[in-house]
Design a protein around this motif. Structure first.
Motif, short mmCIF file in Angstrom:
data_model
loop_
_atom_site.label_atom_id
_atom_site.label_comp_id
_atom_site.label_asym_id
_atom_site.label_seq_id
_atom_site.Cartn_x
_atom_site.Cartn_y
_atom_site.Cartn_z
N ALA A 51 0.85 -1.20 0.00
CA ALA A 51 0.00 0.00 0.00
C ALA A 51 0.88 1.24 0.00
O ALA A 51 2.09 1.15 0.15
CB ALA A 51 -0.90 -0.01 1.21
N PHE A 90 -0.57 7.72 -0.56
CA PHE A 90 -0.80 7.32 0.83
C PHE A 90 -2.29 7.00 1.09
O PHE A 90 -3.16 7.79 0.73
CB PHE A 90 -0.35 8.43 1.78
N ASP A 91 -2.52 5.85 1.66
CA ASP A 91 -3.87 5.38 2.02
C ASP A 91 -4.80 5.17 0.82
O ASP A 91 -6.00 4.98 1.01
CB ASP A 91 -4.55 6.33 3.03
N GLU A 110 -10.75 -3.38 7.86
CA GLU A 110 -9.35 -2.95 7.82
C GLU A 110 -9.21 -1.46 8.17
O GLU A 110 -8.16 -1.03 8.63
CB GLU A 110 -8.77 -3.27 6.43
N HIS A 125 -9.08 1.06 6.09
CA HIS A 125 -8.68 1.80 4.88
C HIS A 125 -8.65 0.80 3.73
O HIS A 125 -8.35 -0.38 3.94
CB HIS A 125 -7.33 2.50 5.07
N ASP A 183 -6.76 0.59 0.92
CA ASP A 183 -5.63 0.48 -0.01
C ASP A 183 -4.96 -0.89 -0.08
O ASP A 183 -4.34 -1.21 -1.10
CB ASP A 183 -4.59 1.59 0.21
N ASN A 184 -5.06 -1.71 0.96
CA ASN A 184 -4.55 -3.09 0.85
C ASN A 184 -5.63 -4.07 0.40
O ASN A 184 -5.37 -4.96 -0.42
CB ASN A 184 -3.99 -3.60 2.20
N THR A 209 1.44 -1.18 12.37
CA THR A 209 0.75 -0.13 11.61
C THR A 209 0.16 0.89 12.58
O THR A 209 0.21 2.10 12.33
CB THR A 209 -0.36 -0.73 10.73
N ARG A 247 1.08 4.77 12.46
CA ARG A 247 0.08 5.82 12.18
C ARG A 247 0.15 6.88 13.25
O ARG A 247 -0.07 8.05 12.99
CB ARG A 247 -1.33 5.23 12.09
N ARG A 263 8.24 7.73 8.75
CA ARG A 263 8.35 6.30 8.96
C ARG A 263 9.72 5.73 8.60
O ARG A 263 10.08 4.66 9.08
CB ARG A 263 7.26 5.58 8.18
N GLY A 270 3.44 -0.03 2.47
CA GLY A 270 2.50 0.14 3.58
C GLY A 270 3.13 0.99 4.66
O GLY A 270 3.71 2.04 4.38
N SER A 271 3.06 0.51 5.90
CA SER A 271 3.68 1.28 6.99
C SER A 271 5.08 0.75 7.29
O SER A 271 5.67 1.10 8.30
CB SER A 271 2.78 1.24 8.22
N1 HSE Z 1 -2.14 3.00 4.28
C1 HSE Z 1 -1.85 2.27 5.47
C2 HSE Z 1 -0.87 3.04 6.32
C3 HSE Z 1 -1.26 0.95 5.08
O1 HSE Z 1 0.10 3.53 5.77
O2 HSE Z 1 -1.05 3.17 7.52
C4 HSE Z 1 -0.85 0.12 6.23
O3 HSE Z 1 -1.56 -1.05 6.24
#
Ligand code: HSE
Length: 292
Positions: free
Chosen positions: A11, A17-18, A122, A124, A126-127, A170, A174, A221, A247-248
């Protein structure tokens, strides 16, 4: 009894992002068998073989959404997707549970309806979008309904996932994001995201190189990933097209149009890090289900 196979996903592709996610050629396989009563989970660590197992939670949620009574199920998990590394393992579990329940219920839900159930779980889309539909997907929420836009990826592009030993939660990743961002950073991401998509579609190497980068999550991150600075240097040295945090994190995804360059990066990295490198393709098929 049904076999459900779900791809790993990356993701936050580029500046998406997201919203922008990619299915990769690494899969988790899950079987679902009706049993008399209760539940049984096999194939994963004992600590996960309980009622809180995400596959089983998603299974129950789907049965509930279909307004059916819960029935007994045996779930077997055989999953290559590393946990807590930003490769969509939780999305894969959620998608598997929903698709498995849907199959045992006689397929009451369409893929779009499953997408909504999975996204709600989930948090969001995106995954879960690429995990369900495959390929490169842009997704966003419109009045509580997830919207999906599929994109094409040029066949010349190759991917290497560098999976460090360190995990990233994650939830924690976040929490470290700032609550507000500047217009400058928002504009940076809008422009880069749109241009990066065009680069991925056309395989335009110059465009991919200029349009990768993100200001919404990566600056915060990357500090959680010890290998990041070295990988950044190696990507420059061996002319990779793009380096992304998957992703994260902690996985980093490298895009190249040259296998040789990816192998050189892998070789150099292995001298100082035990991160695992996976040479992957885009997985065009999302979740698959078949009766066995
Ligand atoms: N879009 C999410 C994030 C993906 O970056 O927190 C993590 O699962």
């Amino acid at each position: 009894m049904f076999l459900v196979s779900v791809p790993a996903t990356s993701a936050n592709v580029g500046a998406g992002f997201d919203c922008l996610g990619l299915a990769l050629s690494m899969r988790g396989n899950f079987t679902f068998k009706k049993i008399e009563d209760g539940f049984m989970i096999k194939g994963c660590e004992k600590a996960y073989c309980n009622e809180d197992n995400l596959v089983y939670v998603a299974f129950k949620k789907t049965v509930e959404a279909a307004k059916q009574s819960l029935f007994g199920v045996e779930i077997t998990i055989d999953c290559d997707i590393p946990l807590k590394r930003g490769l969509g393992s939780s999305a894969a579990c959620i998608v598997a549970g929903c698709v498995g329940a849907n199959a045992l219920l006689g397929f009451p839900f369409s893929k779009e309806q499953l997408f909504a159930i999975c996204t709600e779980m989930e948090g969001h889309p995106d995954n879960v979008a690429p995990a369900l539909f495959g390929g490169l997907t842009l997704s966003f929420m419109k009045e509580n309904t997830p919207i999906l836009v599929p994109y094409h990826i040029h066949k010349s592009l190759q991917f290497m996932a560098v999976v460090p030993n360190t995990t990233v939660s994650t939830e924690e990743a976040r929490k470290i994001l700032p609550k507000q961002l500047s217009y400058t950073d928002a504009v940076f991401n809008i422009g880069h995201c749109a241009a990066f998509l065009r680069g991925l579609e056309t395989g335009d190497t110059q465009l991919i190189k200029s349009a990768f980068g993100d200001r919404l999550h990566e600056p915060y991150r990357k500090q959680l990933i010890p290998e990041y600075p070295l990988l950044e240097q190696l990507c420059r040295r061996f002319d990779a097209l793009a380096l992304l945090i998957s992703g994260s994190g902690s996985t980093m995804l490298i895009i190249s149009n040259e296998t040789k360059n990816l192998k050189q990066i892998e070789q150099e990295l292995s001298k100082v890090s035990d991160a695992a490198c996976h040479h992957l393709k885009v997985e065009q098929e999302g979740a698959l289900v078949k009766e066995i």
